[in-house]
Write a protein that holds these residues in place. Structure first.
Motif, PDB file in Angstrom:
ATOM      1  N   CYS A  70       0.839  -1.200   0.000  1.00  0.00           N
ATOM      2  CA  CYS A  70       0.000   0.000   0.000  1.00  0.00           C
ATOM      3  C   CYS A  70       0.871   1.247   0.000  1.00  0.00           C
ATOM      4  O   CYS A  70       1.789   1.369   0.819  1.00  0.00           O
ATOM      5  N   PRO A  71       0.611   2.193  -0.911  1.00  0.00           N
ATOM      6  CA  PRO A  71       1.441   3.400  -0.966  1.00  0.00           C
ATOM      7  C   PRO A  71       1.216   4.341   0.210  1.00  0.00           C
ATOM      8  O   PRO A  71       1.997   5.262   0.432  1.00  0.00           O
ATOM      9  N   HIS A  72       0.139   4.111   0.972  1.00  0.00           N
ATOM     10  CA  HIS A  72      -0.195   5.007   2.086  1.00  0.00           C
ATOM     11  C   HIS A  72       0.354   4.506   3.414  1.00  0.00           C
ATOM     12  O   HIS A  72       1.038   5.230   4.134  1.00  0.00           O
ATOM     13  N   CYS A  73       0.073   3.240   3.730  1.00  0.00           N
ATOM     14  CA  CYS A  73       0.503   2.712   5.027  1.00  0.00           C
ATOM     15  C   CYS A  73       1.694   1.777   4.936  1.00  0.00           C
ATOM     16  O   CYS A  73       2.218   1.344   5.967  1.00  0.00           O
ATOM     17  N   GLN A  74       2.088   1.425   3.695  1.00  0.00           N
ATOM     18  CA  GLN A  74       3.201   0.495   3.451  1.00  0.00           C
ATOM     19  C   GLN A  74       2.911  -0.921   3.938  1.00  0.00           C
ATOM     20  O   GLN A  74       3.810  -1.754   4.023  1.00  0.00           O
ATOM     21  N   GLY A  75       1.628  -1.172   4.269  1.00  0.00           N
ATOM     22  CA  GLY A  75       1.235  -2.533   4.623  1.00  0.00           C
ATOM     23  C   GLY A  75       1.185  -3.413   3.381  1.00  0.00           C
ATOM     24  O   GLY A  75       1.055  -2.922   2.254  1.00  0.00           O
ATOM     25  N   GLN A  76       1.275  -4.723   3.566  1.00  0.00           N
ATOM     26  CA  GLN A  76       1.306  -5.654   2.437  1.00  0.00           C
ATOM     27  C   GLN A  76       0.082  -6.556   2.447  1.00  0.00           C
ATOM     28  O   GLN A  76      -0.273  -7.135   3.463  1.00  0.00           O
ATOM     29  N   THR A  77      -0.555  -6.677   1.268  1.00  0.00           N
ATOM     30  CA  THR A  77      -1.719  -7.548   1.093  1.00  0.00           C
ATOM     31  C   THR A  77      -1.391  -8.583   0.031  1.00  0.00           C
ATOM     32  O   THR A  77      -0.905  -8.245  -1.053  1.00  0.00           O
ATOM     33  N   ASP A  78      -1.661  -9.844   0.323  1.00  0.00           N
ATOM     34  CA  ASP A  78      -1.337 -10.927  -0.612  1.00  0.00           C
ATOM     35  C   ASP A  78      -2.496 -11.150  -1.578  1.00  0.00           C
ATOM     36  O   ASP A  78      -3.302 -12.078  -1.423  1.00  0.00           O
ATOM     37  N   ILE A  79      -2.570 -10.290  -2.604  1.00  0.00           N
ATOM     38  CA  ILE A  79      -3.672 -10.345  -3.569  1.00  0.00           C
ATOM     39  C   ILE A  79      -3.671 -11.664  -4.339  1.00  0.00           C
ATOM     40  O   ILE A  79      -4.715 -12.283  -4.549  1.00  0.00           O
ATOM     41  N   PHE A  80      -2.510 -12.096  -4.775  1.00  0.00           N
ATOM     42  CA  PHE A  80      -2.396 -13.322  -5.572  1.00  0.00           C
ATOM     43  C   PHE A  80      -1.919 -14.513  -4.740  1.00  0.00           C
ATOM     44  O   PHE A  80      -1.286 -15.413  -5.249  1.00  0.00           O
ATOM     45  N   LYS A  81      -2.173 -14.490  -3.444  1.00  0.00           N
ATOM     46  CA  LYS A  81      -1.631 -15.485  -2.522  1.00  0.00           C
ATOM     47  C   LYS A  81      -0.132 -15.272  -2.346  1.00  0.00           C
ATOM     48  O   LYS A  81       0.415 -14.251  -2.781  1.00  0.00           O
ATOM     49  N   LYS A  82       0.538 -16.241  -1.751  1.00  0.00           N
ATOM     50  CA  LYS A  82       1.963 -16.067  -1.470  1.00  0.00           C
ATOM     51  C   LYS A  82       2.593 -17.443  -1.273  1.00  0.00           C
ATOM     52  O   LYS A  82       1.972 -18.350  -0.729  1.00  0.00           O
ATOM     53  N   GLY A  83       3.817 -17.594  -1.743  1.00  0.00           N
ATOM     54  CA  GLY A  83       4.569 -18.803  -1.467  1.00  0.00           C
ATOM     55  C   GLY A  83       4.481 -19.882  -2.517  1.00  0.00           C
ATOM     56  O   GLY A  83       5.180 -20.894  -2.425  1.00  0.00           O
ATOM     57  N   GLY A  84       3.637 -19.687  -3.535  1.00  0.00           N
ATOM     58  CA  GLY A  84       3.475 -20.720  -4.552  1.00  0.00           C
ATOM     59  C   GLY A  84       4.743 -20.967  -5.351  1.00  0.00           C
ATOM     60  O   GLY A  84       5.069 -22.108  -5.676  1.00  0.00           O
TER      61      GLY A  84
END
Length: 261
Positions: free
Chosen positions: A190-204
Motif C-alpha cells: 500500500c502506498p499510504h501505510c506500506q502494509g502488504q496484502t497478498d492479492i495473488f496469494k503467497k509462497g506458490g
C-alpha cells in the motif's frame, strides 16, 4: 543472390562462436504464461547488474511484443556505456505494426540479433523471451553454446505456477541449468501505510521450486509506482533503492550472480 559455400558456412559458424565466447554469462528470462512481469524482471535485472559496474547487454527476443525499448526509455537510442540494449523495436518497425512470422523466420532473426550485433565483451547478456516454451526460447537455447542458465518468473497463483513448472521441465529437457524461480507480484504494498496484502496469494513459487528441486530466488512485491516507472522507461531499481520491492529484487540479483560464479 550470393550462395554461401560450405567453407563460408564453417567460417560464419566459427565467427559466431567466437562472438558468443566473449559473453561470460548469457541468461534467458522465461515465463510459462504472460502477465507475470517477466519483461519487468529482465529489464531490472540487466539494469541492476550494470549499476554494479558490470558490462551488460539485454536482448529482446519477444518479437511479437517487444517492450524492452519502451521500458528502458531508449526509443530509439541505447542506454549507457555499460548497458547495451537490442530489440526489433529499435530497427525501424512501427510500434503498431504486427510481426507475422512463422518459426523459421523467427529463428533466423534471433540468430541475426546475436551474430550481427557488436556485443563486444560482456559480463552478462540478459535475454527476454516471450511467454511459453516455443520457437523463440528454444532457438536461443540451441544457438548459444555457453548459456549459463534460465531464470523463470511466476506469480503466486496456481495457474501461473502450473505454467512455470512447464518452463522448468523445458529447461531440464534441453539440459540447460535452471538458475531459479522468481515469485513476482508476491503481495501488494500500500502506498499510504506500506502494509502488504497478498492479492495473488503467497509462497506458490517457492513451493514449486522445492517440488521441482530448483533454486528459489525470492519474492518481489508489487508497488503501484511500477506502472509509472515502466511507462516512463525507468527501471524501478534505479532510484527506489530503499523500497521493499527494490530491496527484495537486489537480493535476487545477488543470488543470480552467486549462481553463475
Amino acid at each position: 543472390m550470393h550462395q554461401m559455400n560450405e567453407q563460408d558456412l564453417v567460417e560464419q559458424e566459427k565467427q559466431f562462436k567466437e562472438k558468443m565466447a566473449r559473453i561470460k554469462h548469457p541468461l534467458i528470462v522465461m515465463s510459462g504464461k504472460g502477465g507475470v512481469g517477466k519483461t519487468t524482471v529482465a529489464v531490472n535485472l540487466a539494469y541492476a547488474l550494470s549499476l554494479s559496474g558490470k558490462s551488460v547487454g539485454i536482448l529482446d527476443i519477444d518479437l511479437h511484443g517487444p517492450n524492452i525499448a519502451k521500458m528502458l526509455g531508449i526509443e530509439p537510442v541505447l542506454v549507457s556505456a555499460n548497458l547495451k540494449a537490442v530489440s526489433i523495436a529499435l530497427s525501424g518497425y512501427h510500434p503498431d505494426q504486427p510481426i507475422i512470422w512463422r518459426g523459421p523466420a523467427k529463428a533466423a532473426v534471433i540468430r541475426q540479433l546475436l551474430s550481427d550485433v557488436n556485443w563486444g565483451d560482456l559480463d552478462y547478456l540478459v535475454i527476454d523471451s516471450p511467454p511459453g516454451t516455443g520457437d523463440e526460447p528454444l532457438s536461443a537455447c540451441q544457438l548459444i553454446p555457453n548459456l549459463s542458465g534460465i531464470i523463470i518468473v511466476t506469480t503466486p497463483q496456481d495457474v501461473a505456477i502450473l505454467d512455470a513448472r512447464k518452463s522448468v521441465l523445458f529447461a531440464q529437457e534441453i539440459k540447460i541449468p535452471v538458475v531459479g524461480i522468481i515469485e513476482n507480484m508476491s503481495g501488494f504494498i500500500c502506498p499510504h501505510c506500506q502494509g502488504q496484502t497478498d492479492i495473488f496469494k503467497k509462497g506458490g513459487g517457492e513451493k514449486a521450486a522445492q517440488g521441482l528441486k530448483v533454486p528459489f530466488l525470492g519474492r518481489v512485491p508489487f508497488q503501484p509506482e511500477f506502472v509509472d516507472f515502466g511507462d516512463k522507461g525507468t527501471p524501478f531499481v534505479s532510484f527506489k533503492e530503499k523500497s521493499k520491492s527494490a530491496e527484495a529484487f537486489m537480493g535476487i540479483v545477488k543470488k543470480i550472480e552467486d549462481f553463475v560464479r
